[in-house]
Design a protein around this motif. Structure first.
Motif, PDB file in Angstrom:
ATOM      1  N   THR A   1     -22.953   8.687  -7.991  1.00 56.48           N
ATOM      2  CA  THR A   1     -21.598   9.140  -7.677  1.00 56.48           C
ATOM      3  C   THR A   1     -20.881   8.218  -6.699  1.00 56.48           C
ATOM      4  O   THR A   1     -19.675   8.358  -6.501  1.00 56.48           O
ATOM      5  N   GLU A   2     -21.607   7.280  -6.075  1.00 54.15           N
ATOM      6  CA  GLU A   2     -20.959   6.401  -5.110  1.00 54.15           C
ATOM      7  C   GLU A   2     -20.083   5.375  -5.823  1.00 54.15           C
ATOM      8  O   GLU A   2     -20.316   5.021  -6.980  1.00 54.15           O
ATOM      9  N   ARG A   3     -19.058   4.895  -5.112  1.00 49.21           N
ATOM     10  CA  ARG A   3     -18.144   3.923  -5.697  1.00 49.21           C
ATOM     11  C   ARG A   3     -18.804   2.549  -5.793  1.00 49.21           C
ATOM     12  O   ARG A   3     -19.474   2.109  -4.868  1.00 49.21           O
ATOM     13  N   THR A   4     -18.563   1.883  -6.903  1.00 50.46           N
ATOM     14  CA  THR A   4     -19.056   0.523  -7.096  1.00 50.46           C
ATOM     15  C   THR A   4     -18.032  -0.453  -6.538  1.00 50.46           C
ATOM     16  O   THR A   4     -16.931  -0.090  -6.131  1.00 50.46           O
ATOM     17  N   TRP A   5     -18.396  -1.742  -6.559  1.00 49.10           N
ATOM     18  CA  TRP A   5     -17.454  -2.773  -6.119  1.00 49.10           C
ATOM     19  C   TRP A   5     -16.202  -2.751  -6.986  1.00 49.10           C
ATOM     20  O   TRP A   5     -15.088  -2.895  -6.480  1.00 49.10           O
ATOM     21  N   ALA A   6     -16.374  -2.575  -8.301  1.00 47.63           N
ATOM     22  CA  ALA A   6     -15.199  -2.541  -9.177  1.00 47.63           C
ATOM     23  C   ALA A   6     -14.314  -1.340  -8.858  1.00 47.63           C
ATOM     24  O   ALA A   6     -13.084  -1.433  -8.911  1.00 47.63           O
TER      25      ALA A   6
ATOM     26  N   PRO B   1     -21.956 -12.681   5.471  1.00 39.34           N
ATOM     27  CA  PRO B   1     -20.916 -12.846   4.448  1.00 39.34           C
ATOM     28  C   PRO B   1     -19.519 -12.956   5.024  1.00 39.34           C
ATOM     29  O   PRO B   1     -19.190 -12.342   6.041  1.00 39.34           O
ATOM     30  N   VAL B   2     -18.685 -13.750   4.354  1.00 41.11           N
ATOM     31  CA  VAL B   2     -17.255 -13.850   4.636  1.00 41.11           C
ATOM     32  C   VAL B   2     -16.540 -13.142   3.487  1.00 41.11           C
ATOM     33  O   VAL B   2     -16.713 -13.505   2.323  1.00 41.11           O
ATOM     34  N   VAL B   3     -15.723 -12.130   3.820  1.00 42.82           N
ATOM     35  CA  VAL B   3     -15.129 -11.260   2.813  1.00 42.82           C
ATOM     36  C   VAL B   3     -13.613 -11.433   2.797  1.00 42.82           C
ATOM     37  O   VAL B   3     -12.966 -11.332   3.834  1.00 42.82           O
ATOM     38  N   ASP B   4     -13.062 -11.709   1.619  1.00 40.76           N
ATOM     39  CA  ASP B   4     -11.616 -11.731   1.443  1.00 40.76           C
ATOM     40  C   ASP B   4     -11.167 -10.294   1.213  1.00 40.76           C
ATOM     41  O   ASP B   4     -11.457  -9.694   0.178  1.00 40.76           O
ATOM     42  N   PHE B   5     -10.447  -9.724   2.193  1.00 38.52           N
ATOM     43  CA  PHE B   5     -10.053  -8.326   2.093  1.00 38.52           C
ATOM     44  C   PHE B   5      -8.946  -8.105   1.071  1.00 38.52           C
ATOM     45  O   PHE B   5      -8.800  -7.015   0.526  1.00 38.52           O
TER      46      PHE B   5
ATOM     47  N   ARG C   1     -12.762   1.092   4.737  1.00 38.01           N
ATOM     48  CA  ARG C   1     -14.057   1.714   5.027  1.00 38.01           C
ATOM     49  C   ARG C   1     -15.018   1.553   3.855  1.00 38.01           C
ATOM     50  O   ARG C   1     -16.195   1.226   4.037  1.00 38.01           O
ATOM     51  N   ALA C   2     -14.510   1.783   2.651  1.00 35.77           N
ATOM     52  CA  ALA C   2     -15.372   1.685   1.470  1.00 35.77           C
ATOM     53  C   ALA C   2     -15.875   0.260   1.269  1.00 35.77           C
ATOM     54  O   ALA C   2     -17.064   0.045   0.973  1.00 35.77           O
ATOM     55  N   LEU C   3     -14.991  -0.723   1.435  1.00 34.68           N
ATOM     56  CA  LEU C   3     -15.395  -2.106   1.229  1.00 34.68           C
ATOM     57  C   LEU C   3     -16.400  -2.540   2.293  1.00 34.68           C
ATOM     58  O   LEU C   3     -17.419  -3.179   1.972  1.00 34.68           O
ATOM     59  N   MET C   4     -16.148  -2.196   3.552  1.00 32.34           N
ATOM     60  CA  MET C   4     -17.067  -2.588   4.606  1.00 32.34           C
ATOM     61  C   MET C   4     -18.431  -1.929   4.439  1.00 32.34           C
ATOM     62  O   MET C   4     -19.464  -2.519   4.758  1.00 32.34           O
ATOM     63  N   THR C   5     -18.457  -0.714   3.925  1.00 31.53           N
ATOM     64  CA  THR C   5     -19.739  -0.060   3.664  1.00 31.53           C
ATOM     65  C   THR C   5     -20.540  -0.835   2.625  1.00 31.53           C
ATOM     66  O   THR C   5     -21.747  -1.062   2.781  1.00 31.53           O
ATOM     67  N   LEU C   6     -19.881  -1.275   1.553  1.00 30.01           N
ATOM     68  CA  LEU C   6     -20.562  -2.059   0.524  1.00 30.01           C
ATOM     69  C   LEU C   6     -21.105  -3.366   1.091  1.00 30.01           C
ATOM     70  O   LEU C   6     -22.226  -3.782   0.776  1.00 30.01           O
ATOM     71  N   VAL C   7     -20.308  -4.021   1.934  1.00 31.35           N
ATOM     72  CA  VAL C   7     -20.731  -5.300   2.513  1.00 31.35           C
ATOM     73  C   VAL C   7     -21.896  -5.092   3.472  1.00 31.35           C
ATOM     74  O   VAL C   7     -22.908  -5.807   3.425  1.00 31.35           O
TER      75      VAL C   7
ATOM     76  N   TRP D   1       0.838  -1.191   0.000  1.00 30.87           N
ATOM     77  CA  TRP D   1       0.000   0.000   0.000  1.00 30.87           C
ATOM     78  C   TRP D   1       0.876   1.245   0.000  1.00 30.87           C
ATOM     79  O   TRP D   1       2.037   1.214   0.364  1.00 30.87           O
ATOM     80  N   GLY D   2       0.273   2.351  -0.358  1.00 32.24           N
ATOM     81  CA  GLY D   2       0.944   3.638  -0.229  1.00 32.24           C
ATOM     82  C   GLY D   2       0.795   4.108   1.200  1.00 32.24           C
ATOM     83  O   GLY D   2       1.161   3.423   2.151  1.00 32.24           O
ATOM     84  N   ALA D   3       0.220   5.272   1.375  1.00 28.23           N
ATOM     85  CA  ALA D   3       0.009   5.800   2.717  1.00 28.23           C
ATOM     86  C   ALA D   3      -0.976   4.920   3.467  1.00 28.23           C
ATOM     87  O   ALA D   3      -1.848   4.275   2.879  1.00 28.23           O
ATOM     88  N   GLU D   4      -0.825   4.885   4.797  1.00 24.75           N
ATOM     89  CA  GLU D   4      -1.737   4.101   5.619  1.00 24.75           C
ATOM     90  C   GLU D   4      -3.176   4.562   5.435  1.00 24.75           C
ATOM     91  O   GLU D   4      -4.112   3.763   5.539  1.00 24.75           O
ATOM     92  N   GLU D   5      -3.352   5.834   5.137  1.00 26.36           N
ATOM     93  CA  GLU D   5      -4.710   6.351   4.919  1.00 26.36           C
ATOM     94  C   GLU D   5      -5.365   5.694   3.708  1.00 26.36           C
ATOM     95  O   GLU D   5      -6.583   5.525   3.662  1.00 26.36           O
ATOM     96  N   ASP D   6      -4.567   5.296   2.700  1.00 26.66           N
ATOM     97  CA  ASP D   6      -5.122   4.595   1.544  1.00 26.66           C
ATOM     98  C   ASP D   6      -5.753   3.279   1.972  1.00 26.66           C
ATOM     99  O   ASP D   6      -6.823   2.889   1.497  1.00 26.66           O
ATOM    100  N   ARG D   7      -5.066   2.564   2.864  1.00 20.65           N
ATOM    101  CA  ARG D   7      -5.594   1.299   3.361  1.00 20.65           C
ATOM    102  C   ARG D   7      -6.900   1.533   4.116  1.00 20.65           C
ATOM    103  O   ARG D   7      -7.882   0.812   3.912  1.00 20.65           O
ATOM    104  N   ARG D   8      -6.902   2.524   4.979  1.00 22.21           N
ATOM    105  CA  ARG D   8      -8.101   2.783   5.775  1.00 22.21           C
ATOM    106  C   ARG D   8      -9.276   3.190   4.884  1.00 22.21           C
ATOM    107  O   ARG D   8     -10.414   2.780   5.113  1.00 22.21           O
ATOM    108  N   ARG D   9      -9.009   3.992   3.878  1.00 18.64           N
ATOM    109  CA  ARG D   9     -10.080   4.415   2.979  1.00 18.64           C
ATOM    110  C   ARG D   9     -10.677   3.221   2.240  1.00 18.64           C
ATOM    111  O   ARG D   9     -11.888   3.088   2.100  1.00 18.64           O
ATOM    112  N   TYR D  10      -9.797   2.326   1.773  1.00 18.42           N
ATOM    113  CA  TYR D  10     -10.264   1.115   1.104  1.00 18.42           C
ATOM    114  C   TYR D  10     -11.098   0.257   2.045  1.00 18.42           C
ATOM    115  O   TYR D  10     -12.171  -0.230   1.681  1.00 18.42           O
TER     116      TYR D  10
END
Length: 694
Positions: free
Chosen positions: A263-268, A193-197, A18-24, A7-16
């Protein structure tokens, strides 16, 4: 999860994360025992968790779903993407693995999976499910999500971090289970659901916690491949639950990825933020597009035929994958594990796989040339960028041979439905007219009559005193009952023509009932709209400038959406532009909505002025971010299958019957209305005197 260095900055990981958990979490549901009536936030009758795997389909554990009475459950889900509002909708268990718990068993045997289908259409989010054969990989960093009791008697959505530590059973065992370690699983999370991060996709279902220790048991998504295969050749996609669910899943995600709305992010989008995005050389966005195109095609004729296709590709060992692949998406997942390490070789495999799909035998019908061209167009775009010229030339020739075969074996036009016992032009119909009072805003007059096929009207009842619109259905029930009694014939209900102003085309007359517990009018008989506005200066649309030619008995009508492009609302063309459409066109208004604004109403008026004999209108709420491609596909199929405009009322009636019966593959049509220009009698003008009520 990959190492921090990926990953780049740790904030990139956290943003990802948060976004993935919101979708789930948006797609994770609570399952309760029916009947409804409990407080949605209360603890009563809570059975467990589940998640939307496809529109109107929920995946959960069999031991959760089968605790409902007679396979019926209530599903509580997030109904507002931008808030915390939740809604409740009934569901029914369509299939469970296994179908029942053996006598004397203390727990539900593996694979312990169930698919629940909603019994009415609602808007909701869906998870993205892996297409790989082995989603729960040893050592994978995963998250489990589910509902559980919380202090104070409420239910909370929980999540935890886990790691795959092993499995009970071999990969080819139907009852293989996967062991999770490192965090607690709480009662109530079963079915979640079981999610592969690391790959950003759902790979399994929570089955149970371990006894008095951290960790638990999960079931891989690929175990759904063990669902029973139909014993007879499929006539339609819906004949096989597995294919129906995953085709709907892949169309859902492709539609949202390709849509210009929202405008929201999709799974892709979210998956693309990973250091090593899923989908191999395709990446998540190309993969979503390809899976959507594959889902437009009829599924493989059999697992054996799919295995033969895969085995014909270099370096592919399809029979190493357990359970065996069943659908086109499963075959694509097999390609990710090939021996081809070179980027060019991997892209060649994918393009050749697409050609193999196009050349494959079909279990029902023949391949649509339009859908075939769409898949090849995608594959050729990839080939032009990624493959050398000499290889592209050979692939182009293979496609030319396949296309020639498709053209030669083109399926003849779908025959129209069997003729009704009495054609509409040869029988009476029921006409309901509703007019807003010009001198009393919000109050309406109504009249019911029998429209004789000879042209005259036979009065039944009326009310010219002006009543609120929401009271009209109850007030005219007796009059409609009498009118139907005079017109209906055995096995052939009369058509109801609802005559309203263009601004009232959102009126859900087809959803009204004649008694509190009775069926909706639209599920019993054809219900169509006609307009009390008759064109410029009160003239009928066929009395002014030339419009589209009158209907002919021959088939060939087609749908044309005129107010929506790429999920974005556009202005309905002017009258001259509408009249330039081909004569066989049935215009479709996708963005009319339940409460049309001035522009939507003006669009209907232009259709009327253009002289069209019929038009389809979608009355469901038309938010700016609505993804409506499923509706476009549906009308694109339904109109040609009707054959002629005369049969459209019956085609729409069949759609409404299907929605009422809980056929989720027809939920796209919920809210559809049909406008027709002509009714069985001369329409009275708005200023004509009402009947004299007895």
């Amino acid at each position: 999860m990959t190492s921090d260095g990926g990953w780049g900055a740790e904030e990139d990981r956290r943003r990802y994360e948060r976004a993935l958990m919101t979708l789930v979490q948006d797609a994770t549901v609570r399952i309760h025992r029916p009947p409804s009536g409990y407080a949605p936030e209360g603890p009563g009758d809570f059975l467990g968790s589940g998640f939307f795997i496809a529109p109107s389909w929920i995946l959960t554990c069999a031991h959760v779903a089968m605790r409902g009475e007679g396979g019926a459950v209530n599903v509580v889900f997030r109904s507002d993407r931008y808030g915390g509002d939740r809604a409740e909708v009934p569901g029914r268990v369509v299939v469970a693995l296994p179908g029942a718990r053996p006598p004397g068993a203390t727990g539900w045997p593996a694979p312990d999976l169930a698919l629940v289908q909603l019994t009415r259409p609602v808007e909701h989010s869906c998870v993205h499910v892996t297409e790989r054969s082995g989603g729960l990989l040893w050592g994978s960093d995963i998250r489990c999500v589910g509902w559980a009791d919380a202090p104070g008697g409420e239910l909370n959505l929980l999540s935890g971090a886990y790691r795959v530590r092993g499995a009970y059973g071999a990969a080819d065992d139907v009852d293989q289970l996967v062991r999770l370690d490192e965090d607690w699983l709480v009662p109530g999370m079963s079915g979640g659901p079981v999610v592969d991060f690391a790959r950003g996709e759902v790979v399994g279902v929570v089955k149970s916690q371990l006894d008095r220790q951290q960790g638990g048991i999960a079931v891989g998504i690929e175990r759904l491949r063990t669902l029973k295969v139909p014993a007879t050749p499929m006539e339609a996609e819906t004949d096989d639950v597995y294919q129906a669910v995953f085709h709907a899943h892949d169309r859902y995600h492709a539609d949202r990825h390709n849509s210009a709305a929202g405008t929201e992010r999709t799974w892709a989008d979210v998956q693309s933020e990973l250091p090593v995005p899923p989908g191999g050389v395709l990446g998540p966005k190309r993969r979503a597009d390809l899976l959507g195109r594959l889902a437009e095609l009829a599924p493989p004729a059999s697992t054996r035929s799919l295995l033969n296709l895969l085995d014909g590709l270099p370096g592919v060992h399809s029979r190493d994958h357990r359970p065996a692949p069943r659908g086109w998406r499963d075959g694509l997942g097999v390609l990710y594990d090939t021996e081809a390490r070179d980027r060019t070789a991997r892209f060649e495999l994918i393009v050749r796989y697409c050609l193999g799909v196009l050349a494959a035998d079909r279990p029902h019908g023949r391949l649509s040339v339009r859908n075939a061209k769409a898949l090849w167009g995608w594959a050729k775009t990839i080939a032009d960028v990624e493959l050398p010229r000499d290889l592209r030339r050979r692939l182009d020739q293979e496609w030319a041979d396949i296309r020639l075969g498709l053209e030669q074996n083109r399926q003849p036009a779908v025959p129209p439905p069997a003729a009704e016992p009495v054609r509409d032009g040869e029988r009476d119909g029921v006409v309901l007219r509703i007019d807003q009072q010009g001198w009393a805003r919000g109050r309406y007059d109504w009249r019911v009559s029998v429209g004789r096929h000879t042209g005259e009207a036979q009065p039944i009842d009326e009310d010219s005193r002006g009543v609120p619109l929401d009271t009209v259905p109850d007030r005219l029930a007796a009059a409609l009952t009498e009118a139907f009694r005079r017109c209906d014939e055995p096995g052939s209900p009369a058509v109801l023509y609802a005559v309203v102003a263009p601004g009232q085309f959102g009126l859900p007359v087809d959803g009204w009932t004649l008694s509190p517990d009775g069926p909706s009018l639209g599920s019993v008989r054809p219900v169509v709209l006609s307009s009390s506005y008759r064109g410029p200066d009160g003239a009928g649309p066929d009395e002014g400038e030339p419009g589209p030619p009158p209907d002919t008995p021959g088939p060939g009508i087609r749908a044309e959406v005129v107010d929506c492009e790429d999920d974005v609302r556009v202005r309905v063309p002017e009258v001259a532009g509408l009249r330039a459409l081909p004569p066989a066109t049935v215009p479709v208004l996708c963005r009319y909505g339940s409460r049309p604004d001035a522009e939507a109403t003006a669009g209907v008026v232009r259709l009327i002025d253009a002289g069209f004999a019929a038009a389809l209108i979608q009355r469901r709420p038309a938010e700016a971010d609505l993804v409506c491609r499923d509706f476009h596909r549906g009308v694109g199929r339904t109109v040609p299958e009707a054959g002629t405009r005369e049969r459209l009322p019956w085609a729409v009636h069949e759609l409404r019957r299907g929605v009422s019966a809980g056929r989720s593959e027809l939920y796209w049509s919920d809210g559809i209305a049909l406008y027709v220009r002509d009714t069985p009698h001369e329409l009275p003008g708005a200023d004509d005197p009402f009947l004299v009520a007895p």
